[in-house]
Design a protein around this motif. Structure first.
Motif, PDB file in Angstrom:
ATOM      1  N   LEU A  40      53.584  51.330  10.815  1.00  0.00           N
ATOM      2  CA  LEU A  40      54.757  51.116   9.957  1.00  0.00           C
ATOM      3  C   LEU A  40      55.857  52.135  10.230  1.00  0.00           C
ATOM      4  O   LEU A  40      57.033  51.840  10.009  1.00  0.00           O
ATOM      5  N   THR A  41      55.507  53.295  10.749  1.00  0.00           N
ATOM      6  CA  THR A  41      56.524  54.304  11.084  1.00  0.00           C
ATOM      7  C   THR A  41      57.392  53.878  12.268  1.00  0.00           C
ATOM      8  O   THR A  41      58.403  54.519  12.541  1.00  0.00           O
ATOM      9  N   ASP A  42      57.036  52.795  12.941  1.00  0.00           N
ATOM     10  CA  ASP A  42      57.827  52.279  14.064  1.00  0.00           C
ATOM     11  C   ASP A  42      58.927  51.322  13.614  1.00  0.00           C
ATOM     12  O   ASP A  42      59.612  50.731  14.446  1.00  0.00           O
ATOM     13  N   VAL A  43      59.116  51.176  12.321  1.00  0.00           N
ATOM     14  CA  VAL A  43      60.044  50.174  11.799  1.00  0.00           C
ATOM     15  C   VAL A  43      61.453  50.366  12.358  1.00  0.00           C
ATOM     16  O   VAL A  43      62.108  49.388  12.752  1.00  0.00           O
ATOM     17  N   ASP A  44      61.962  51.583  12.434  1.00  0.00           N
ATOM     18  CA  ASP A  44      63.333  51.796  12.921  1.00  0.00           C
ATOM     19  C   ASP A  44      63.459  51.420  14.397  1.00  0.00           C
ATOM     20  O   ASP A  44      64.433  50.786  14.806  1.00  0.00           O
ATOM     21  N   GLY A  45      62.480  51.810  15.196  1.00  0.00           N
ATOM     22  CA  GLY A  45      62.504  51.483  16.622  1.00  0.00           C
ATOM     23  C   GLY A  45      62.409  49.985  16.863  1.00  0.00           C
ATOM     24  O   GLY A  45      63.130  49.428  17.698  1.00  0.00           O
ATOM     25  N   ILE A  46      61.525  49.326  16.145  1.00  0.00           N
ATOM     26  CA  ILE A  46      61.380  47.882  16.315  1.00  0.00           C
ATOM     27  C   ILE A  46      62.617  47.155  15.797  1.00  0.00           C
ATOM     28  O   ILE A  46      63.038  46.154  16.379  1.00  0.00           O
ATOM     29  N   PHE A  47      63.228  47.690  14.740  1.00  0.00           N
ATOM     30  CA  PHE A  47      64.464  47.078  14.261  1.00  0.00           C
ATOM     31  C   PHE A  47      65.554  47.185  15.329  1.00  0.00           C
ATOM     32  O   PHE A  47      66.255  46.206  15.615  1.00  0.00           O
ATOM     33  N   GLU A  48      65.699  48.362  15.935  1.00  0.00           N
ATOM     34  CA  GLU A  48      66.694  48.517  17.006  1.00  0.00           C
ATOM     35  C   GLU A  48      66.418  47.515  18.138  1.00  0.00           C
ATOM     36  O   GLU A  48      67.337  46.885  18.660  1.00  0.00           O
ATOM     37  N   LEU A  49      65.166  47.372  18.489  1.00  0.00           N
ATOM     38  CA  LEU A  49      64.755  46.452  19.549  1.00  0.00           C
ATOM     39  C   LEU A  49      65.077  45.007  19.192  1.00  0.00           C
ATOM     40  O   LEU A  49      65.780  44.304  19.929  1.00  0.00           O
TER      41      LEU A  49
END
Length: 182
Positions: A17-26
């Motif tokens: 869940l801490t990857d939310v910002d990176g996946i959102f950018e992607l």
């Protein structure tokens, strides 16, 4: 956090869940979604749903896509890896699919090729599967090139939701355990 594999420059680990910002950018980038049906996400709530679905795949199937992390910076680059596909696609069901997706600023650096090769090593040497499939939009020249570079063989072209895709396969017996040219 479970690390699945490492290379000289990358760490592949379970998506969190801490990857939310990176996946959102992607996944909010329309250019990233150019050959994926042009459906970029519009909110982080959609990303949380995606992450939860991937984490459920880890539980249900023992496998799912992995986060690609830059070893030097710790930054999120994208995702890669295997997915066990249970729905019917191109007359296939219950197969391992190779995939990857990178934030645009990381394109052209050999990262997708590197992680695809590591994913195949994992498939054939760690979980001992006999074959891996992949598909790419026929117009996505870069993705088709990557799949061929890591050893997948073109099988046929098929229609997926009105868009022509190439279908690829590699068998364990045909996989050479060497790092491909980037």
């Amino acid at each position: 956090m479970k690390i699945v594999a490492e290379t000289e420059r990358l760490i592949l680990r379970e998506i969190q869940l801490t990857d939310v910002d990176g996946i959102f950018e992607l996944d909010a980038d329309p250019e990233v979604h150019r050959y994926l049906g042009n459906k970029p996400v519009t909110g982080k709530d959609q990303v949380v749903t995606q992450i939860n679905a991937i984490r459920q795949q880890y539980i249900n199937n023992g496998i799912g896509r992995w986060a690609i992390i830059d070893r030097k910076t710790g930054g999120f680059i994208g995702w890669t890896g295997l997915k066990f596909v249970t729905e019917l696609i191109n007359n296939h069901r219950n197969y391992y699919d190779l995939g990857y997706r990178l934030i645009r600023r990381y394109w052209g650096r050999g990262i997708a090729t590197e992680t695809a090769h590591v994913s195949l090593q994992y498939a054939f040497n760690k979980i001992n599967v006999n074959e891996v499939y992949a598909m790419a939009d026929c117009e996505n020249v870069a993705s088709n090139r990557i799949l061929q570079k890591v050893g997948l063989n073109y099988i046929e072209t098929f229609d997926l939701e009105g868009i022509k895709h190439n279908w690829y396969k590699i068998e364990k017996t045909g996989f050479e355990n060497k790092i491909p040219d980037r």
